[in-house]
Design an enzyme around this catalytic site. Structure first.
Site, PDB file in Angstrom:
ATOM      1  N   ARG A 174      75.547  52.074 -25.749  1.00 40.50           N
ATOM      2  CA  ARG A 174      75.258  51.694 -27.140  1.00 40.50           C
ATOM      3  C   ARG A 174      76.496  51.093 -27.812  1.00 40.50           C
ATOM      4  O   ARG A 174      76.404  50.131 -28.571  1.00 40.50           O
ATOM      5  CB  ARG A 174      74.770  52.912 -27.940  1.00 40.50           C
ATOM      6  CG  ARG A 174      74.460  52.556 -29.396  1.00 40.50           C
ATOM      7  CD  ARG A 174      74.062  53.760 -30.188  1.00 40.50           C
ATOM      8  NE  ARG A 174      72.740  54.217 -29.837  1.00 40.50           N
ATOM      9  CZ  ARG A 174      72.371  55.489 -29.870  1.00 40.50           C
ATOM     10  NH1 ARG A 174      73.229  56.431 -30.207  1.00 40.50           N
ATOM     11  NH2 ARG A 174      71.138  55.822 -29.560  1.00 40.50           N
ATOM     12  N   THR A 186      71.800  66.488 -27.258  1.00 47.62           N
ATOM     13  CA  THR A 186      73.247  66.289 -27.135  1.00 47.62           C
ATOM     14  C   THR A 186      73.931  67.648 -26.973  1.00 47.62           C
ATOM     15  O   THR A 186      75.128  67.714 -26.767  1.00 47.62           O
ATOM     16  CB  THR A 186      73.790  65.609 -28.406  1.00 47.62           C
ATOM     17  OG1 THR A 186      73.294  66.320 -29.540  1.00 47.62           O
ATOM     18  CG2 THR A 186      73.361  64.163 -28.492  1.00 47.62           C
ATOM     19  N   ASP A 198      63.195  64.216 -29.552  1.00 46.76           N
ATOM     20  CA  ASP A 198      64.628  63.982 -29.576  1.00 46.76           C
ATOM     21  C   ASP A 198      65.301  65.137 -30.327  1.00 46.76           C
ATOM     22  O   ASP A 198      64.641  65.820 -31.117  1.00 46.76           O
ATOM     23  CB  ASP A 198      64.916  62.641 -30.261  1.00 46.76           C
ATOM     24  CG  ASP A 198      66.331  62.182 -29.964  1.00 46.76           C
ATOM     25  OD1 ASP A 198      66.830  62.451 -28.869  1.00 46.76           O
ATOM     26  OD2 ASP A 198      66.945  61.563 -30.847  1.00 46.76           O
ATOM     27  N   LYS A 209      69.166  58.371 -23.148  1.00 48.36           N
ATOM     28  CA  LYS A 209      68.133  59.418 -23.070  1.00 48.36           C
ATOM     29  C   LYS A 209      66.792  58.899 -23.619  1.00 48.36           C
ATOM     30  O   LYS A 209      65.753  59.068 -22.990  1.00 48.36           O
ATOM     31  CB  LYS A 209      68.580  60.670 -23.850  1.00 48.36           C
ATOM     32  CG  LYS A 209      69.881  61.273 -23.311  1.00 48.36           C
ATOM     33  CD  LYS A 209      70.306  62.524 -24.043  1.00 48.36           C
ATOM     34  CE  LYS A 209      70.685  62.309 -25.485  1.00 48.36           C
ATOM     35  NZ  LYS A 209      71.841  61.407 -25.669  1.00 48.36           N
ATOM     36  N   THR A 210      66.850  58.274 -24.793  1.00 49.27           N
ATOM     37  CA  THR A 210      65.615  57.747 -25.388  1.00 49.27           C
ATOM     38  C   THR A 210      65.053  56.628 -24.506  1.00 49.27           C
ATOM     39  O   THR A 210      63.834  56.544 -24.299  1.00 49.27           O
ATOM     40  CB  THR A 210      65.902  57.190 -26.807  1.00 49.27           C
ATOM     41  OG1 THR A 210      66.572  58.211 -27.556  1.00 49.27           O
ATOM     42  CG2 THR A 210      64.629  56.802 -27.516  1.00 49.27           C
TER      43      THR A 210
HETATM   44  P1  ADP Z   1      70.411  58.008 -26.412  1.00 52.75           P
HETATM   45  O1  ADP Z   1      68.948  58.296 -26.598  1.00 52.75           O
HETATM   46  O2  ADP Z   1      71.033  58.780 -25.284  1.00 52.75           O
HETATM   47  O3  ADP Z   1      71.183  58.144 -27.695  1.00 52.75           O
HETATM   48  P2  ADP Z   1      69.539  55.279 -26.019  1.00 52.75           P
HETATM   49  O4  ADP Z   1      68.495  55.420 -24.970  1.00 52.75           O
HETATM   50  O5  ADP Z   1      69.063  55.128 -27.426  1.00 52.75           O
HETATM   51  O6  ADP Z   1      70.579  56.474 -25.948  1.00 52.75           O
HETATM   52  O7  ADP Z   1      70.474  54.052 -25.576  1.00 52.75           O
HETATM   53  C1  ADP Z   1      71.192  53.282 -26.522  1.00 52.75           C
HETATM   54  C2  ADP Z   1      71.184  51.820 -26.145  1.00 52.75           C
HETATM   55  O8  ADP Z   1      72.040  51.641 -25.026  1.00 52.75           O
HETATM   56  C3  ADP Z   1      69.823  51.302 -25.703  1.00 52.75           C
HETATM   57  O9  ADP Z   1      69.161  50.669 -26.742  1.00 52.75           O
HETATM   58  C4  ADP Z   1      70.127  50.311 -24.624  1.00 52.75           C
HETATM   59  O10 ADP Z   1      70.319  49.034 -25.194  1.00 52.75           O
HETATM   60  C5  ADP Z   1      71.456  50.746 -24.089  1.00 52.75           C
HETATM   61  N1  ADP Z   1      71.378  51.452 -22.807  1.00 52.75           N
HETATM   62  C6  ADP Z   1      71.480  52.789 -22.640  1.00 52.75           C
HETATM   63  N2  ADP Z   1      71.467  53.092 -21.329  1.00 52.75           N
HETATM   64  C7  ADP Z   1      71.348  51.928 -20.666  1.00 52.75           C
HETATM   65  C8  ADP Z   1      71.298  51.594 -19.269  1.00 52.75           C
HETATM   66  N3  ADP Z   1      71.423  52.526 -18.325  1.00 52.75           N
HETATM   67  N4  ADP Z   1      71.135  50.299 -18.930  1.00 52.75           N
HETATM   68  C9  ADP Z   1      71.063  49.354 -19.880  1.00 52.75           C
HETATM   69  N5  ADP Z   1      71.136  49.604 -21.220  1.00 52.75           N
HETATM   70  C10 ADP Z   1      71.285  50.869 -21.599  1.00 52.75           C
END
Ligand code: ADP
Length: 364
Positions: free
Chosen positions: A239, A180, A131, A86-87
């Site tokens: 992650r 979430t 977030d 998401k981030t």
């Molecule tokens: P969320 O905000 O949903 O908790 P993040 O955007 O922080 O998730 O993603 C966590 C990590 O996972 C990122 O730093 C990245 O390295 C990896 N990641 C997430 N989605 C992808 C994707 N679709 N392709 C490649 N790497 C990804």
């Protein structure tokens, strides 16, 4: 570029304004250099973003259309468990738009005044990322409504008979919210997002691609067997996959091996306590706690107290996988372990049916 301050975990309160580029790990995330490496792993463009094809297609279409009209894109809400991207997508949006990302998180927005400063600092076309948006108080949420719809906010000065309302204009921006817990957002708030996108856990085949990409960035050699094994145990979460890869890199380095193959991946997972189902110690503790409660379901707060985690972390981080894999069920009376869950922790399925005379386990 980003507003900066301390980072968060995505699962707990964070400081006032946080830096999404430091916003990485989840509850077991590392800090320091490990996080810095993590920054490089984030996909920077839609092209680099692996999987979630319908979402990528929707974003590409909407961004292209909005840019063609020289308008900021509609507000976007990303929903789904932690670590799914998401981030990363919020960052990608601002990169693709060539705009800046201003970021904060729900718990940091205590009062409408906290929001005012951030909103008035936005430049035309900026992406404003919140977030954990489900955590903003209702007063702040209502304040956001006019900002989202009309790009203006109203500030009340003075009180009582001298109170005056001062209208303040905000530059057109795109709000990107990440949550979430979509269910905790009020209907009027959700309705103000033009695009609501739900991220699903990734199939292992996508995680293999993500792992190969990450291995290249980290400068480690990962073979297909190693990638498949790490991917299959990562519970659909990029992650987690990259965390496993980093640990495998540590073990390979210490053992003087240059390639992370199937054997090295298996050894790493064993050493860090990940079992064949991809369960880690905290998952097993939750299951053991539920098994000890049989034949009654256990309340979330009981589980939290027993295993020493917050209720939010259990709900956001651990429970989705346990539910998805059929190891745990939610009932109106609490959480209960399933027969499969009992087997996974080496207990007997018959424990489910042993009654203590407390009545039926499940409400009809
Ligand atoms: P969320 O905000 O949903 O908790 P993040 O955007 O922080 O998730 O993603 C966590 C990590 O996972 C990122 O730093 C990245 O390295 C990896 N990641 C997430 N989605 C992808 C994707 N679709 N392709 C490649 N790497 C990804």
């Amino acid at each position: 570029m980003d507003s900066t301050a301390a980072g968060g975990t995505g699962d707990g309160p964070v400081d006032h304004v946080f830096n999404p580029r430091a916003f990485e790990g989840g509850p077991t995330a590392a800090a320091g250099p490990e996080r810095i490496t993590e920054l490089g792993l984030r996909p920077a463009t839609l092209e680099e973003f692996v999987g979630q094809d319908p979402i990528v297609r929707n974003l590409r279409t909407h961004l292209g259309a909005a840019m063609g009209r020289s308008e900021p894109p509609d507000h976007v809400l990303f929903c789904g468990p932690p670590g799914l991207g998401k981030t990363s997508l919020a960052r990608i949006l601002s990169e693709e738009l060539g705009s800046e990302l201003q970021a904060t998180s729900g718990p940091a927005l205590d009062k409408p005044r906290d929001l005012l400063g951030l909103l008035t600092n936005l430049k035309r076309g900026d992406v404003f990322f919140i977030d954990e948006i489900h955590r903003i108080p209702i007063a702040v949420e209502e304040y956001l409504y006019t900002a989202m719809e009309d790009f203006r906010v109203e500030m009340t000065i003075d009180s009582g008979p001298h109170a005056r309302v001062l209208p303040i204009t905000v530059e057109p921006f795109t709000l990107v919210g990440a949550t979430t817990r979509e269910g905790l957002l009020s209907a009027p708030f959700r309705a103000r997002f033009g695009l609501v996108q739900r991220l699903d856990p990734y199939p292992a085949s996508d995680l293999v691609l993500i792992l190969h990409r990450a291995a290249k960035i980290l400068g480690v050699s990962l073979d297909d067997e190693g990638a498949v094994l790490l991917a299959e145990r990562s519970r659909g979460t990029p992650r987690i996959a990259s965390r496993f890869l980093k640990r495998a890199r540590d073990w390979a380095q210490v053992e003087g091996t240059t390639v992370i193959d199937g054997a090295m991946a298996a050894k790493t997972l064993r050493n860090i306590g990940v079992d064949d189902q991809g369960l880690e110690e905290m998952d097993r503790r939750i299951l053991r706690c539920l098994a000890d409660h049989l034949p009654r379901p256990a309340a979330l707060k009981t589980i939290a107290a027993v295993i020493g985690e917050t209720e939010d972390t259990i709900e956001d981080v651990f429970e989705p996988h346990l539910l998805r894999t059929g190891l745990l069920q939610k009932t109106s009376r609490g959480r209960i372990i399933t027969g499969l869950g009992l087997e996974v922790i080496g207990r007997d399925r018959s424990e489910l049916t042993q009654s203590d005379g407390a009545g039926p386990l499940f409400d009809s």
